[in-house]
Design a protein around this motif. Structure first.
Motif, PDB file in Angstrom:
ATOM      1  N   LEU A  15       4.701   2.565   8.257  1.00  0.00           N
ATOM      2  CA  LEU A  15       5.343   1.280   8.570  1.00  0.00           C
ATOM      3  C   LEU A  15       5.898   1.272   9.992  1.00  0.00           C
ATOM      4  N   ALA A  16       6.563   2.366  10.372  1.00  0.00           N
ATOM      5  CA  ALA A  16       7.124   2.442  11.720  1.00  0.00           C
ATOM      6  C   ALA A  16       6.017   2.442  12.770  1.00  0.00           C
ATOM      7  N   GLY A  17       4.875   3.077  12.436  1.00  0.00           N
ATOM      8  CA  GLY A  17       3.740   3.074  13.361  1.00  0.00           C
ATOM      9  C   GLY A  17       3.240   1.670  13.650  1.00  0.00           C
ATOM     10  N   VAL A  18       3.236   0.826  12.634  1.00  0.00           N
ATOM     11  CA  VAL A  18       2.863  -0.579  12.832  1.00  0.00           C
ATOM     12  C   VAL A  18       3.838  -1.248  13.800  1.00  0.00           C
ATOM     13  N   TYR A  19       5.127  -0.955  13.631  1.00  0.00           N
ATOM     14  CA  TYR A  19       6.176  -1.586  14.442  1.00  0.00           C
ATOM     15  C   TYR A  19       5.994  -1.263  15.920  1.00  0.00           C
ATOM     16  N   TYR A  20       6.049   0.032  16.256  1.00  0.00           N
ATOM     17  CA  TYR A  20       5.974   0.332  17.690  1.00  0.00           C
ATOM     18  C   TYR A  20       4.555   0.228  18.226  1.00  0.00           C
ATOM     19  N   GLY A  21       3.545   0.316  17.348  1.00  0.00           N
ATOM     20  CA  GLY A  21       2.173   0.066  17.793  1.00  0.00           C
ATOM     21  C   GLY A  21       1.973  -1.374  18.212  1.00  0.00           C
ATOM     22  N   ALA A  22       2.626  -2.297  17.494  1.00  0.00           N
ATOM     23  CA  ALA A  22       2.531  -3.714  17.837  1.00  0.00           C
ATOM     24  C   ALA A  22       3.167  -3.994  19.197  1.00  0.00           C
ATOM     25  N   MET A  23       4.191  -3.207  19.552  1.00  0.00           N
ATOM     26  CA  MET A  23       4.815  -3.382  20.867  1.00  0.00           C
ATOM     27  C   MET A  23       3.834  -3.031  21.982  1.00  0.00           C
ATOM     28  N   TYR A  24       3.034  -1.992  21.757  1.00  0.00           N
ATOM     29  CA  TYR A  24       1.984  -1.657  22.722  1.00  0.00           C
ATOM     30  C   TYR A  24       0.913  -2.750  22.748  1.00  0.00           C
TER      31      TYR A  24
ATOM     32  N   ALA B 151       0.803  -1.221   0.000  1.00  0.00           N
ATOM     33  CA  ALA B 151       0.000   0.000   0.000  1.00  0.00           C
ATOM     34  C   ALA B 151       0.836   1.272   0.000  1.00  0.00           C
ATOM     35  N   ILE B 152       2.163   1.170   0.162  1.00  0.00           N
ATOM     36  CA  ILE B 152       2.985   2.375   0.320  1.00  0.00           C
ATOM     37  C   ILE B 152       3.769   2.734  -0.941  1.00  0.00           C
ATOM     38  N   VAL B 153       3.676   1.914  -1.973  1.00  0.00           N
ATOM     39  CA  VAL B 153       4.545   2.069  -3.144  1.00  0.00           C
ATOM     40  C   VAL B 153       4.474   3.462  -3.743  1.00  0.00           C
ATOM     41  N   ASN B 154       3.277   4.040  -3.846  1.00  0.00           N
ATOM     42  CA  ASN B 154       3.110   5.318  -4.523  1.00  0.00           C
ATOM     43  C   ASN B 154       2.985   6.502  -3.565  1.00  0.00           C
ATOM     44  N   LEU B 155       3.308   6.284  -2.305  1.00  0.00           N
ATOM     45  CA  LEU B 155       3.180   7.342  -1.306  1.00  0.00           C
ATOM     46  C   LEU B 155       4.480   8.132  -1.173  1.00  0.00           C
ATOM     47  N   ASP B 156       4.368   9.321  -0.573  1.00  0.00           N
ATOM     48  CA  ASP B 156       5.560  10.096  -0.221  1.00  0.00           C
ATOM     49  C   ASP B 156       6.399   9.279   0.757  1.00  0.00           C
ATOM     50  N   PRO B 157       7.726   9.271   0.628  1.00  0.00           N
ATOM     51  CA  PRO B 157       8.580   8.439   1.491  1.00  0.00           C
ATOM     52  C   PRO B 157       8.345   8.658   2.988  1.00  0.00           C
TER      53      PRO B 157
END
Length: 503
Positions: free
Chosen positions: A64-73, A51-57
């Motif tokens: 993606l990072a939100g998924v990472y640290y959100g999963a830690m919570y 889903a991120i291919v055409n998005l601003d970097p």
């Protein structure tokens, strides 16, 4: 001062609408992925990649990072409420979080998990902001020899985590190390302990072992006690759903030390948040004034792993951005995302793409704060799970566990293996074998084998390589001291006491 100015500019950029939406979507998805057994942050990040291919970097990596640290919570939610780890990095939270929930203090445990996650993330972010490049370069000094020493030190923590019977702890560790050896030899490629089963050639994913032994094992043990009525909880009051301010004060030093441990361990390639939680829990128990409470509902036992795993989730990004080296499985997936977006991680990323880097770091701060409010808002609803009747709760939990395990590799065999480990967890619980040393062996065993084999390949079989580094000598020395203090000295004292009685 320049770093502070860049950070303020990054925070201002992170407040842009599209960045905020990306962070919000990422952390919500991360909470859901973390709470679902067996999936974990790496799977969540991988799901979001197309889903991120055409998005601003900046928008893409912030999500993606939100998924990472959100999963830690999110991993703390099911660990505390129903004793099922959302991911291996949340397994240590079960040890004291689940007993607190069974006492009717689910909100207290969840509140501390949120607070500890925020503190751990904040400390790691501050250190990441000011120390990224020098710390990442220092981490390069940790080759296979140094990693061998660190893992040996971690395995010696069985003297701390083995509860009252260290002998049983080391037996469990041996069992875990054997499980970790199942599959193909990492160097020679020959099958080991596969029993001619093609599925076992890839080994057994430690997440399946953790979910089976802790999640299903605890349920089987509860069913064996014949408690089919209400869950084992104390009186239910609205006040019990929220944390206590006294807990925050009690855990202040635990939070600081655990965050620092998570930050350091998270940087080391291959170590990851799981190893960080094991280290921090052991240190918290060893330094506590009431170590006997650990395992039965010590609030420090919730604070330590939650602070360290969130600290590790941020610090694992330091070698990713500064050196292009992923420090964990999740950051390896994120590396793929960076490359998809045409970004090349490395030292030049900071000089050539400063707006991207500092805007991204700004989104980390915003995500860490937003997760606090999102999770706290859900505590009253989430904690209500504890008060469901076992006859309703247990089938739901078993169904969620099997769905989570199946969704990892879409394999019925994984479900069967998880069920077998659930039975093993039940047997070990009844025989009073501590579970943590077993899981310690499963998680760290393969890492230890690879580190030893790589070291010996480099030295062409010369064992002296393990003492060729000052770092490895110091760490091996600490492991020896820990082993002597935890195993040899108590045995000597016991023998001396028996002789004195006989005399």
């Amino acid at each position: 001062m320049e770093t502070l100015d860049l950070l303020l500019q990054g925070l201002a950029s992170a407040l842009a609408f599209d960045n905020l939406i990306a962070v919000l979507i990422g952390v919500l998805l991360g909470l859901a992925v973390g709470a679902l057994p067996a999936l974990g942050p790496a799977a969540g990040v991988a799901i979001l990649l197309p889903a991120i291919v055409n998005l601003d970097p900046t928008v893409a990596i912030a999500g993606l990072a939100g998924v990472y640290y959100g999963a830690m919570y999110g991993g703390a939610v099911t660990s505390i409420l129903i004793g099922v780890p959302g991911d291996s990095s949340s397994m240590m939270t079960i040890v004291d979080g689940y007993p607190l929930a069974k006492k009717g203090q689910a909100g207290r445990a969840l509140g501390m998990a949120v607070y500890a996650s925020f503190v751990g993330g904040l400390i790691s972010l501050v250190l990441m902001t000011f120390l990224s490049t020098p710390v990442a370069r220092t981490a390069l000094a940790f080759g296979p020899v140094e990693m061998t020493a660190i893992i040996v030190l971690a395995l010696c923590l069985v003297t701390v985590l083995g509860e009252d019977d260290v002998f049983k702890g080391f037996l469990g560790l041996g069992f875990g190390l054997w499980i970790g050896m199942i599959g193909l030899d990492p160097v020679g490629g020959t099958p080991r302990f596969t029993f001619n089963n093609f599925h076992l050639l890839e080994g057994i994913d430690f997440t399946i072992v953790v979910v089976g032994m802790y999640g299903l094992g605890q349920i089987f043990a509860a069913l064996g006690q014949g408690q089919g009525g209400k869950a084992e909880t104390a009186a239910y009051t609205f006040k019990s759903l929220f944390p206590r301010f006294s807990d925050f004060l009690k855990c202040k030093w635990t939070l600081v030390t655990s965050s620092l441990i998570g930050f350091v361990v998270g940087i080391l390639p291959g170590a990851g948040a799981t190893a960080a939680t094991i280290f921090s829990y052991a240190v918290a128990k060893r330094t506590s004034k009431t170590p006997e409470e650990f395992g039965s509902g010590a609030i420090e036992g919730v604070a330590a792993p939650e602070a360290s795993n969130n600290a590790a989730s941020y610090s694992a990004m330091i070698p990713l951005f500064t050196l292009g080296i992923p420090g964990s499985g999740t950051t390896a997936v994120m590396l793929g995302g960076l490359l998809m977006l045409g970004l090349e991680p490395g030292p030049r990323l900071f000089s050539q793409q400063p707006e991207f880097i500092w805007s991204l770091i700004g989104t980390f701060y915003i995500g860490n704060i937003s997760l606090v409010f999102l999770t706290l808002a859900l505590i009253p609803v989430l904690a209500a799970l504890v008060f469901l009747r076992n006859a309703i709760l247990f089938p739901i939990v078993i169904g969620v566990v099997f769905f989570g395990v199946y969704s990892v590799g879409y394999s019925v065999m994984d479900v069967v293996i998880a069920a077998l480990f659930g039975l093993a967890g039940y047997v070990f619980t009844k025989a009073r074998y501590p579970m943590l040393p077993i899981l310690l062996g499963v998680i760290l065993g393969p890492l230890l084998e690879r580190a030893i084999r790589r070291s010996l390949i480099i030295s062409q079989g010369d064992m002296g390589i393990f003492f060729s580094s000052a770092i490895s000598v110091v760490v091996f020395g600490a492991a020896i001291v820990l082993f002597v203090y935890g195993v040899i000295w108590p045995a000597v004292k016991s023998a001396m006491g028996k002789r004195a009685q006989e005399a």
